[in-house]
Design a protein around this motif. Structure first.
Motif, PDB file in Angstrom:
ATOM      1  N   GLU A  41       0.840  -1.215   0.000  1.00 13.25           N
ATOM      2  CA  GLU A  41       0.000   0.000   0.000  1.00 13.25           C
ATOM      3  C   GLU A  41       0.873   1.263   0.000  1.00 13.25           C
ATOM      4  O   GLU A  41       0.513   2.287  -0.571  1.00 13.25           O
ATOM      5  N   LEU A  42       2.044   1.171   0.616  1.00 12.67           N
ATOM      6  CA  LEU A  42       2.947   2.321   0.681  1.00 12.67           C
ATOM      7  C   LEU A  42       3.873   2.388  -0.524  1.00 12.67           C
ATOM      8  O   LEU A  42       4.796   3.199  -0.564  1.00 12.67           O
ATOM      9  N   GLY A  43       3.673   1.493  -1.470  1.00 13.75           N
ATOM     10  CA  GLY A  43       4.497   1.490  -2.679  1.00 13.75           C
ATOM     11  C   GLY A  43       5.878   0.925  -2.431  1.00 13.75           C
ATOM     12  O   GLY A  43       6.828   1.249  -3.143  1.00 13.75           O
ATOM     13  N   ALA A 102       4.074   3.451  13.795  1.00 11.25           N
ATOM     14  CA  ALA A 102       3.556   4.743  14.262  1.00 11.25           C
ATOM     15  C   ALA A 102       3.069   5.604  13.077  1.00 11.25           C
ATOM     16  O   ALA A 102       1.923   6.052  13.076  1.00 11.25           O
ATOM     17  N   PRO A 103       3.898   5.834  12.039  1.00 18.20           N
ATOM     18  CA  PRO A 103       3.423   6.687  10.933  1.00 18.20           C
ATOM     19  C   PRO A 103       2.161   6.132  10.259  1.00 18.20           C
ATOM     20  O   PRO A 103       1.262   6.891   9.903  1.00 18.20           O
ATOM     21  N   TYR A 104       2.083   4.814  10.083  1.00 23.08           N
ATOM     22  CA  TYR A 104       0.909   4.218   9.427  1.00 23.08           C
ATOM     23  C   TYR A 104      -0.354   4.580  10.206  1.00 23.08           C
ATOM     24  O   TYR A 104      -1.385   4.910   9.625  1.00 23.08           O
ATOM     25  N   SER A 105      -0.247   4.555  11.535  1.00 23.87           N
ATOM     26  CA  SER A 105      -1.432   4.838  12.363  1.00 23.87           C
ATOM     27  C   SER A 105      -1.792   6.318  12.367  1.00 23.87           C
ATOM     28  O   SER A 105      -2.902   6.678  12.741  1.00 23.87           O
ATOM     29  N   MET A 106      -0.838   7.173  11.985  1.00 23.75           N
ATOM     30  CA  MET A 106      -1.068   8.620  12.055  1.00 23.75           C
ATOM     31  C   MET A 106      -1.546   9.201  10.724  1.00 23.75           C
ATOM     32  O   MET A 106      -1.759  10.402  10.612  1.00 23.75           O
ATOM     33  N   MET A 107      -1.712   8.342   9.724  1.00 16.45           N
ATOM     34  CA  MET A 107      -2.014   8.815   8.372  1.00 16.45           C
ATOM     35  C   MET A 107      -3.337   9.571   8.292  1.00 16.45           C
ATOM     36  O   MET A 107      -3.416  10.655   7.757  1.00 16.45           O
ATOM     37  N   PHE A 231      12.157  -0.921   4.656  1.00 10.62           N
ATOM     38  CA  PHE A 231      12.937   0.316   4.707  1.00 10.62           C
ATOM     39  C   PHE A 231      12.078   1.548   4.406  1.00 10.62           C
ATOM     40  O   PHE A 231      12.553   2.659   4.409  1.00 10.62           O
ATOM     41  N   ASP A 232      10.781   1.344   4.152  1.00 11.03           N
ATOM     42  CA  ASP A 232       9.889   2.461   3.830  1.00 11.03           C
ATOM     43  C   ASP A 232       9.639   3.310   5.077  1.00 11.03           C
ATOM     44  O   ASP A 232      10.002   2.922   6.183  1.00 11.03           O
ATOM     45  N   GLN A 233       8.969   4.448   4.903  1.00 10.15           N
ATOM     46  CA  GLN A 233       8.765   5.397   6.015  1.00 10.15           C
ATOM     47  C   GLN A 233       7.928   4.835   7.156  1.00 10.15           C
ATOM     48  O   GLN A 233       8.017   5.327   8.280  1.00 10.15           O
ATOM     49  N   CYS A 234       7.108   3.822   6.903  1.00 10.60           N
ATOM     50  CA  CYS A 234       6.251   3.296   7.971  1.00 10.60           C
ATOM     51  C   CYS A 234       6.822   2.056   8.643  1.00 10.60           C
ATOM     52  O   CYS A 234       6.831   1.952   9.858  1.00 10.60           O
ATOM     53  N   PHE A 235       7.219   1.088   7.860  1.00 13.67           N
ATOM     54  CA  PHE A 235       7.592  -0.208   8.436  1.00 13.67           C
ATOM     55  C   PHE A 235       9.099  -0.396   8.558  1.00 13.67           C
ATOM     56  O   PHE A 235       9.555  -1.353   9.177  1.00 13.67           O
ATOM     57  N   GLY A 236       9.871   0.532   7.975  1.00 10.51           N
ATOM     58  CA  GLY A 236      11.315   0.503   8.159  1.00 10.51           C
ATOM     59  C   GLY A 236      11.615   1.268   9.434  1.00 10.51           C
ATOM     60  O   GLY A 236      11.155   2.389   9.596  1.00 10.51           O
ATOM     61  N   GLU A 375      11.819   5.851  -3.707  1.00 13.99           N
ATOM     62  CA  GLU A 375      10.869   6.907  -3.329  1.00 13.99           C
ATOM     63  C   GLU A 375      10.293   6.677  -1.932  1.00 13.99           C
ATOM     64  O   GLU A 375       9.865   7.623  -1.262  1.00 13.99           O
ATOM     65  N   ALA A 376      10.268   5.404  -1.516  1.00  9.36           N
ATOM     66  CA  ALA A 376       9.649   5.061  -0.228  1.00  9.36           C
ATOM     67  C   ALA A 376      10.497   5.526   0.961  1.00  9.36           C
ATOM     68  O   ALA A 376      10.035   5.499   2.105  1.00  9.36           O
ATOM     69  N   LEU A 377      11.729   5.971   0.686  1.00  9.91           N
ATOM     70  CA  LEU A 377      12.623   6.342   1.788  1.00  9.91           C
ATOM     71  C   LEU A 377      12.278   7.694   2.417  1.00  9.91           C
ATOM     72  O   LEU A 377      12.470   7.898   3.611  1.00  9.91           O
TER      73      LEU A 377
END
Ligand code: USQ
Length: 394
Positions: A41-43, A102-107, A231-236, A375-377
């Motif tokens: 979902e986060l690409g 944390a970021p995934y929950s704050m979307m 390594f993406d912004q949410c799960f990394g 881009e996911a970084l």
């Protein structure tokens, strides 16, 4: 011992199944593969090429000469959880089956509500099913050091004794979580503590720090046994992201001043600690809390370590500060206790630069998979709910 792992397809769950099987435990687990969907979902994708469960189970059987008894299903479905426990009769249940970012929950509201219902309902179903089918079993519940926040006083392991208006009591230490996700862990802690009190269940609530690492020795050279690595912004998470960034020549992304402090631990230490908890259950009705980390580091210290190790491997590594997309203290006091696991025999891996070397070598091998999702970084999820890519500030 018969150990059931909820969330056995995840970063920690898949690794723990191998760690336990290698030590003679009988392992069963469940998953509904949501983590694979969230990352898509986060690409993004796992840097390590993880296999489908059927292939994973085959590799497990070949390597450990025993079956991992796998069931596909949702922890929000009470009958599913009940059936898992009825047929396997676990002596310990390790609960990793939650949305951990944390970021995934704050979307936005949908992601916040999903995170809270998914995590709280799953945990409630587990404690009810344990009460029904295996009330003597031990629940090892994955919490987080983030439950405590960053208070300006020392952090005990779960409880502290205070004197107030002339009276004394031992009470849970205040929780001040920094995201909707971290709040779910606080609510879970209260629910599990209550279940122990009213039904006599036994539980260890693990306040784990930030884990890093690509492997444990038990995975050997069989690529099918590799665990996922995000390594993406949410799960990394921080160190994993720094290593992925270093492996592809992307600058290391320090959020804000980078002076935030957290407890960190290598994946192999996490496995060692969870296994110590499993092997040493609390007594009936006991709810105990372990703070689980190797050491406290600042993010800058860790980025510098990754840079140093990267340089010795011939990688050009640059550290840069980004606008911080989160609302968090960037300079603060941080001194949590972590004695309980040491008392049980935890031997921390103090050579974390060696761990980083192993990670960088693994990740260089899979650099094209990181480059394909580069881009996911850079994060774009802000704590006020807005979406905008952050920029470098230095
Ligand atoms: N950070 C950076 N750069 C990055 C990523 C993170 O500077 O590229 C900073 C963050 O701002 C934060 C710290 O590193 O100050 C930790 O962030 P993280 O993403 O590594 O970890 P966090 O969001 O706290 O959550 C992770 C896991 C979570 C677990 C928690 C343990 O996702 O499941 O509960 O670590 S703890 O942090 O101790 O609460």
């Amino acid at each position: 011992m018969r150990v059931f792992i909820a969330g056995v397809d995840g970063y920690l769950g898949w690794t723990l199944s191998q760690y336990l099987a290698a030590r003679g435990h009988e392992v069963s687990g469940c998953d509904i593969f949501m983590r694979r969907d969230w990352v898509a979902e986060l690409g993004s994708q796992s840097a390590t090429p993880i296999r489908r469960m059927t292939e994973r189970l085959e590799a497990f059987r070949e390597n450990f000469k025993t079956n991992l008894q796998f069931r596909r299903g949702d922890l929000r479905d009470y009958n599913f959880v009940l059936n898992c426990f009825r047929s396997f009769r676990p002596e310990a249940v390790v609960h990793f089956g939650e949305m951990p970012s944390a970021p995934y929950s704050m979307m936005d509201v949908q992601h916040a509500v999903f995170t809270q219902t998914n995590n709280l309902v799953g945990t409630l179903n587990i404690v009810y099913a344990m009460k029904e089918c295996c009330p003597k079993a031990h629940l090892v519940k994955l919490g987080t050091m983030g439950e405590y926040g960053t208070p300006n006083v020392d952090i005990p392991e779960g409880f502290f004794t205070i004197e107030y208006r002339g009276r004394k009591e031992t009470l849970p230490f205040p929780r001040q979580a920094g995201s909707w996700y971290h709040q779910t862990k606080v609510h879970d802690s209260h629910n599990v503590m209550f279940a122990c009190k009213v039904w006599g269940l036994r539980s260890t609530d693990i306040m784990q720090g930030v884990v890093f690492g690509t492997r444990i020795d038990e995975m050997g050279e069989d690529e099918r046994l590799l665990t996922r690595f995000d390594f993406d912004q949410c799960f990394g998470t921080a160190v994993n992201r720094f290593c992925a960034e270093a492996a592809v020549g992307h600058s290391l992304t320090l959020f804000g001043k980078g002076r935030q402090k957290r407890g960190f631990l290598p994946l192999r230490d996490s496995m060692q600690c969870i296994t110590l908890a499993v092997n040493n259950p609390p007594r009936e009705g006991e709810y105990r809390v372990f703070n689980q980390f190797e050491e406290v580091y600042s993010l800058t210290e860790l980025a510098e370590k990754v840079k140093r190790v990267g340089n010795t491997l011939g990688l050009k590594v640059e550290i840069r500060n980004l606008e911080n997309p989160r609302k968090e203290m960037e300079e603060h006091y941080y001194n949590p206790d972590h004695q309980h696991l040491l008392d049980l025999g935890y031997k921390p891996t103090h050579d974390i630069e060696r761990e980083m070397e192993i990670m960088l070598k693994d990740l260089v091998k899979y650099s094209s998979r990181i480059e394909a999702r580069i881009e996911a970084l850079i994060p774009d999820i802000h704590w006020d709910g807005s979406r905008k890519k952050v920029s470098f500030i230095q």
